[in-house]
Scaffold this motif. Structure first.
Motif, PDB file in Angstrom:
ATOM      1  N   UNK A  67       0.833  -1.197   0.000  1.00  0.00           N
ATOM      2  CA  UNK A  67       0.000   0.000   0.000  1.00  0.00           C
ATOM      3  C   UNK A  67       0.873   1.255   0.000  1.00  0.00           C
ATOM      4  N   UNK A  68       1.986   1.222   0.693  1.00  0.00           N
ATOM      5  CA  UNK A  68       2.897   2.362   0.713  1.00  0.00           C
ATOM      6  C   UNK A  68       3.480   2.603  -0.663  1.00  0.00           C
ATOM      7  N   UNK A  69       3.838   1.546  -1.361  1.00  0.00           N
ATOM      8  CA  UNK A  69       4.362   1.671  -2.722  1.00  0.00           C
ATOM      9  C   UNK A  69       3.341   2.346  -3.632  1.00  0.00           C
ATOM     10  N   UNK A  70       2.106   1.973  -3.494  1.00  0.00           N
ATOM     11  CA  UNK A  70       1.046   2.557  -4.314  1.00  0.00           C
ATOM     12  C   UNK A  70       0.859   4.035  -3.986  1.00  0.00           C
ATOM     13  N   UNK A  71       0.892   4.379  -2.711  1.00  0.00           N
ATOM     14  CA  UNK A  71       0.763   5.771  -2.306  1.00  0.00           C
ATOM     15  C   UNK A  71       1.896   6.614  -2.882  1.00  0.00           C
ATOM     16  N   UNK A  72       3.114   6.110  -2.800  1.00  0.00           N
ATOM     17  CA  UNK A  72       4.265   6.834  -3.344  1.00  0.00           C
ATOM     18  C   UNK A  72       4.129   7.003  -4.845  1.00  0.00           C
ATOM     19  N   UNK A  73       3.637   6.001  -5.534  1.00  0.00           N
ATOM     20  CA  UNK A  73       3.469   6.107  -6.989  1.00  0.00           C
ATOM     21  C   UNK A  73       2.495   7.225  -7.338  1.00  0.00           C
ATOM     22  N   UNK A  74       1.373   7.310  -6.644  1.00  0.00           N
ATOM     23  CA  UNK A  74       0.407   8.370  -6.929  1.00  0.00           C
ATOM     24  C   UNK A  74       0.941   9.744  -6.532  1.00  0.00           C
ATOM     25  N   UNK A  75       1.638   9.825  -5.412  1.00  0.00           N
ATOM     26  CA  UNK A  75       2.186  11.102  -4.974  1.00  0.00           C
ATOM     27  C   UNK A  75       3.248  11.612  -5.944  1.00  0.00           C
ATOM     28  N   UNK A  76       4.107  10.741  -6.402  1.00  0.00           N
ATOM     29  CA  UNK A  76       5.149  11.154  -7.348  1.00  0.00           C
ATOM     30  C   UNK A  76       4.533  11.641  -8.646  1.00  0.00           C
ATOM     31  N   UNK A  77       3.496  10.977  -9.076  1.00  0.00           N
ATOM     32  CA  UNK A  77       2.834  11.379 -10.315  1.00  0.00           C
ATOM     33  C   UNK A  77       2.283  12.796 -10.192  1.00  0.00           C
ATOM     34  N   UNK A  78       1.587  13.084  -9.132  1.00  0.00           N
ATOM     35  CA  UNK A  78       0.988  14.401  -8.967  1.00  0.00           C
ATOM     36  C   UNK A  78       2.036  15.481  -8.711  1.00  0.00           C
ATOM     37  N   UNK A  79       3.123  15.115  -8.039  1.00  0.00           N
ATOM     38  CA  UNK A  79       4.155  16.085  -7.726  1.00  0.00           C
ATOM     39  C   UNK A  79       4.859  16.590  -8.985  1.00  0.00           C
ATOM     40  N   UNK A 122       4.339   0.276 -11.208  1.00  0.00           N
ATOM     41  CA  UNK A 122       4.155   0.210  -9.752  1.00  0.00           C
ATOM     42  C   UNK A 122       2.700  -0.004  -9.374  1.00  0.00           C
ATOM     43  N   UNK A 123       1.804   0.655 -10.081  1.00  0.00           N
ATOM     44  CA  UNK A 123       0.374   0.495  -9.808  1.00  0.00           C
ATOM     45  C   UNK A 123      -0.082  -0.916 -10.178  1.00  0.00           C
ATOM     46  N   UNK A 124       0.392  -1.421 -11.297  1.00  0.00           N
ATOM     47  CA  UNK A 124       0.045  -2.795 -11.685  1.00  0.00           C
ATOM     48  C   UNK A 124       0.575  -3.812 -10.682  1.00  0.00           C
ATOM     49  N   UNK A 125       1.761  -3.555 -10.154  1.00  0.00           N
ATOM     50  CA  UNK A 125       2.315  -4.438  -9.132  1.00  0.00           C
ATOM     51  C   UNK A 125       1.413  -4.441  -7.889  1.00  0.00           C
ATOM     52  N   UNK A 126       0.984  -3.248  -7.481  1.00  0.00           N
ATOM     53  CA  UNK A 126       0.079  -3.167  -6.330  1.00  0.00           C
ATOM     54  C   UNK A 126      -1.229  -3.888  -6.579  1.00  0.00           C
ATOM     55  N   UNK A 127      -1.748  -3.759  -7.775  1.00  0.00           N
ATOM     56  CA  UNK A 127      -2.986  -4.443  -8.144  1.00  0.00           C
ATOM     57  C   UNK A 127      -2.798  -5.951  -8.073  1.00  0.00           C
ATOM     58  N   UNK A 128      -1.667  -6.415  -8.598  1.00  0.00           N
ATOM     59  CA  UNK A 128      -1.386  -7.851  -8.575  1.00  0.00           C
ATOM     60  C   UNK A 128      -1.256  -8.367  -7.143  1.00  0.00           C
ATOM     61  N   UNK A 129      -0.732  -7.532  -6.250  1.00  0.00           N
ATOM     62  CA  UNK A 129      -0.569  -7.934  -4.856  1.00  0.00           C
ATOM     63  C   UNK A 129      -1.875  -7.840  -4.064  1.00  0.00           C
ATOM     64  N   UNK A 130      -2.917  -7.268  -4.664  1.00  0.00           N
ATOM     65  CA  UNK A 130      -4.215  -7.223  -4.007  1.00  0.00           C
ATOM     66  C   UNK A 130      -4.453  -5.987  -3.161  1.00  0.00           C
TER      67      UNK A 130
END
Length: 57
Positions: A2-14, A44-52
């Motif tokens: 979940x942290x990886x996913x949060x960082x991915x979204x934050x980096x995108x918006x930043x 990174x988002x696809x990885x998070x999706x795969x991990x559930x």
């Protein structure tokens, strides 16, 4: 995961706002660079999706 996913979204918006400013000056080159950046974040988002990460429990 979940942290990886949060960082991915934050980096995108930043990086989206400064990229929009540079895009006006650089044009297609900046568009290609943002495409690569978004592709890497999508992995990174696809990885998070795969991990559930998106499943409610």
């Amino acid at each position: 995961p979940m942290t990886l996913l949060f960082i991915a979204f934050e980096m995108e918006m930043m990086f989206m706002y400064p990229w929009a400013v540079v895009y006006v000056e650089e044009g297609v080159k900046a568009l290609a660079e943002m495409g690569m950046f978004l592709a890497i974040l999508s992995l990174g988002i696809l990885y998070g999706w795969r991990e559930g990460v998106f499943r409610w429990q």
